[in-house]
Motif scaffolding. Structure first.
Motif, PDB file in Angstrom:
ATOM      1  N   ASP A 124      25.655  21.299  27.891  1.00 42.07           N
ATOM      2  CA  ASP A 124      24.773  20.877  29.080  1.00 42.07           C
ATOM      3  C   ASP A 124      25.916  21.221  30.532  1.00 42.07           C
ATOM      4  O   ASP A 124      25.514  21.698  31.671  1.00 42.07           O
ATOM      5  CB  ASP A 124      24.463  19.684  29.113  1.00 42.07           C
ATOM      6  CG  ASP A 124      22.998  19.626  28.450  1.00 42.07           C
ATOM      7  OD1 ASP A 124      22.576  20.209  27.819  1.00 42.07           O
ATOM      8  OD2 ASP A 124      22.649  18.190  28.089  1.00 42.07           O
ATOM      9  N   GLU A 127      26.240  25.056  31.026  1.00 35.27           N
ATOM     10  CA  GLU A 127      24.886  25.580  31.787  1.00 35.27           C
ATOM     11  C   GLU A 127      24.912  25.199  32.988  1.00 35.27           C
ATOM     12  O   GLU A 127      24.521  26.010  33.830  1.00 35.27           O
ATOM     13  CB  GLU A 127      23.822  24.870  30.866  1.00 35.27           C
ATOM     14  CG  GLU A 127      23.440  25.532  29.506  1.00 35.27           C
ATOM     15  CD  GLU A 127      23.203  26.802  29.356  1.00 35.27           C
ATOM     16  OE1 GLU A 127      22.883  27.345  30.290  1.00 35.27           O
ATOM     17  OE2 GLU A 127      23.544  27.702  28.266  1.00 35.27           O
ATOM     18  N   GLY A 128      25.581  24.006  33.311  1.00 33.34           N
ATOM     19  CA  GLY A 128      25.429  23.646  34.861  1.00 33.34           C
ATOM     20  C   GLY A 128      26.578  24.603  35.673  1.00 33.34           C
ATOM     21  O   GLY A 128      26.268  24.865  36.725  1.00 33.34           O
ATOM     22  N   PHE A 130      27.166  27.743  34.642  1.00 36.90           N
ATOM     23  CA  PHE A 130      26.397  29.011  34.819  1.00 36.90           C
ATOM     24  C   PHE A 130      25.390  28.738  36.223  1.00 36.90           C
ATOM     25  O   PHE A 130      25.150  29.705  36.834  1.00 36.90           O
ATOM     26  CB  PHE A 130      25.598  29.159  33.469  1.00 36.90           C
ATOM     27  CG  PHE A 130      26.497  29.506  32.452  1.00 36.90           C
ATOM     28  CD1 PHE A 130      27.602  30.115  32.613  1.00 36.90           C
ATOM     29  CD2 PHE A 130      26.038  29.221  31.167  1.00 36.90           C
ATOM     30  CE1 PHE A 130      28.505  30.366  31.588  1.00 36.90           C
ATOM     31  CE2 PHE A 130      26.904  29.542  30.154  1.00 36.90           C
ATOM     32  CZ  PHE A 130      28.020  30.073  30.367  1.00 36.90           C
ATOM     33  N   ALA A 131      24.784  27.923  36.294  1.00 40.28           N
ATOM     34  CA  ALA A 131      23.668  27.693  37.404  1.00 40.28           C
ATOM     35  C   ALA A 131      24.578  27.764  38.689  1.00 40.28           C
ATOM     36  O   ALA A 131      24.237  28.353  39.744  1.00 40.28           O
ATOM     37  CB  ALA A 131      23.084  26.256  37.502  1.00 40.28           C
ATOM     38  N   GLU A 134      25.187  31.491  39.163  1.00 36.86           N
ATOM     39  CA  GLU A 134      23.986  32.414  39.336  1.00 36.86           C
ATOM     40  C   GLU A 134      23.891  33.172  40.749  1.00 36.86           C
ATOM     41  O   GLU A 134      23.628  34.536  40.665  1.00 36.86           O
ATOM     42  CB  GLU A 134      22.840  31.831  38.917  1.00 36.86           C
ATOM     43  CG  GLU A 134      21.416  32.721  38.831  1.00 36.86           C
ATOM     44  CD  GLU A 134      20.423  31.844  38.259  1.00 36.86           C
ATOM     45  OE1 GLU A 134      19.265  32.421  38.014  1.00 36.86           O
ATOM     46  OE2 GLU A 134      20.413  30.441  38.025  1.00 36.86           O
ATOM     47  N   TYR A 135      23.808  32.666  41.755  1.00 31.46           N
ATOM     48  CA  TYR A 135      23.525  33.197  42.973  1.00 31.46           C
ATOM     49  C   TYR A 135      24.541  34.337  43.492  1.00 31.46           C
ATOM     50  O   TYR A 135      24.436  35.291  43.594  1.00 31.46           O
ATOM     51  CB  TYR A 135      23.359  32.261  44.092  1.00 31.46           C
ATOM     52  CG  TYR A 135      22.516  32.654  45.172  1.00 31.46           C
ATOM     53  CD1 TYR A 135      21.149  32.756  45.342  1.00 31.46           C
ATOM     54  CD2 TYR A 135      23.181  33.311  46.413  1.00 31.46           C
ATOM     55  CE1 TYR A 135      20.410  33.199  46.554  1.00 31.46           C
ATOM     56  CE2 TYR A 135      22.544  33.662  47.449  1.00 31.46           C
ATOM     57  CZ  TYR A 135      21.288  33.451  47.397  1.00 31.46           C
ATOM     58  OH  TYR A 135      20.640  34.280  48.546  1.00 31.46           O
ATOM     59  N   ASN A 152      26.590  33.977  32.241  1.00 29.47           N
ATOM     60  CA  ASN A 152      27.000  33.626  30.768  1.00 29.47           C
ATOM     61  C   ASN A 152      27.696  34.688  29.969  1.00 29.47           C
ATOM     62  O   ASN A 152      27.804  34.379  28.735  1.00 29.47           O
ATOM     63  CB  ASN A 152      25.951  32.745  30.138  1.00 29.47           C
ATOM     64  CG  ASN A 152      24.688  33.749  29.831  1.00 29.47           C
ATOM     65  OD1 ASN A 152      24.788  34.919  30.201  1.00 29.47           O
ATOM     66  ND2 ASN A 152      23.768  33.134  29.266  1.00 29.47           N
TER      67      ASN A 152
END
Length: 323
Positions: A124, A127-128, A130-131, A134-135, A152
């Motif tokens: 988790d 994944e945060g 990666f968020a 992302e932009y 990722n």
């Protein structure tokens, strides 16, 4: 337009071929204390907790607090040389450098995969990250017509359990649960929030990294006859005094609770020495230091406290020390 596309391709090729500071790679295996300050308050001299194990030119991180990428560069290694990150626990002073490492690897087109190992919750957490990436990843280098790699790309996450073993090819790692948390055993929190110590077994040597821990029989067992024990170390009294000075209106009950927490979840200089003696380790290194121990008089004082319980080789680490 063609020029811009060509420029973008050139930038990507340059990033992909950027050397891994190969001229600085040591032919010998080594443990580097990249960051040696206890968190979470930043220090002007000591970086946040992070260590690098270099084996056969490959770099493996044990924790990666804020500033890890810069300290790694100071040690002569590129973030692109990192093959894996082992996270002892998910406190921010031990994970704050991971977003920079993953984002810079993406931005410089790192070709080799990286694996992030850690306790439950690591997936988790990543994944945060990666968020967060992302932009910026979608915008890539701002050149029309490019198809950027996802945030990722080339990143794998493996969550560990108490007793997990991993064979990297360069060494075997064993993770054991320590006592940095004290949730009631069997509770939902006990299952969800875990903190590990790690043992790195190389062909001709063994290294144990305690992570953040209170007194722990499991950690002592893990460290039996280790060639190198890298342990956290905290002066509980000095730390409580510092907190009290910084928060003069802190209620006595809150201060008492903090002392209880620090006593259960960290180890004093004497406890570090006792642990090393009982484990029969060959060399002992203290890191994750509180207080910072910047003056020679402080180093001498805490060295004497540890040596009162341990008569082997002992060092209080500074950032970028090599063992």
């Amino acid at each position: 337009m063609k020029f811009l596309r060509l420029l973008g391709l050139v930038m990507i090729m340059m990033a992909a071929s950027y050397p891994l500071n190969a001229e600085n790679l040591s032919p010998a295996n080594e443990w580097i204390t990249l960051g040696t300050s206890a968190g979470p308050i930043p220090d002007a001299v000591r970086s946040q907790p992070a260590n690098a194990l270099v084996v056969n030119g490959n770099v493996y991180l044990a924790d990666a607090g804020d500033g890890t990428a810069g300290r790694l560069a100071s040690a002569g290694y590129s973030h692109k040389a990192v093959r894996a990150i082992f996270i002892s626990h998910l406190h921010f002073d031990h994970t704050g450098g991971i977003p920079a490492i993953l984002a810079l690897r993406w931005q410089t087109s790192a070709r080799e995969p990286i694996t992030i190992y850690g306790p439950p919750g690591t997936r988790d957490t990543v994944e945060g990250i990666f968020a967060f990436m992302e932009y910026g990843a979608l915008g890539a280098y701002g050149v029309p017509g490019q198809t950027p790699k996802p945030a990722n790309y080339q990143v794998e996450v493996v969550e560990l359990e108490d007793g997990s073993t991993i064979d990297t090819g360069d060494f075997t790692l064993t993770a054991v649960r320590n006592t940095h948390y004290s949730w009631p055993e069997g509770s939902d929190e006990w299952k969800k929030f875990q903190s590990f110590a790690f043992k790195f077994e190389l062909p001709n040597s063994s290294i144990v990294y305690t992570g953040d821990t209170g007194p722990s029989g499991a950690v002592e067992k893990l460290a039996q006859n280790a060639d190198l024990l890298v342990s956290e170390m905290m002066d509980i009294d000095k730390t409580v005094e510092a907190v009290s000075r910084a928060n003069p209106n802190m209620p006595e009950k809150a201060l008492a609770n903090m002392r209880s927490h620090l006593t259960a979840h960290h180890v004093t200089p004497e406890q570090v020495g006792e642990m090393a003696t009982r484990a029969k380790v060959k060399k002992l290194v203290a890191t994750h230091l509180a207080p910072a121990m910047l003056e020679s008089s402080e180093v001498d004082y805490y060295t004497k406290r540890v040596r009162s319980k341990f008569d082997g080789d002992f060092f209080i680490a500074s950032d970028l020390d090599r063992f």
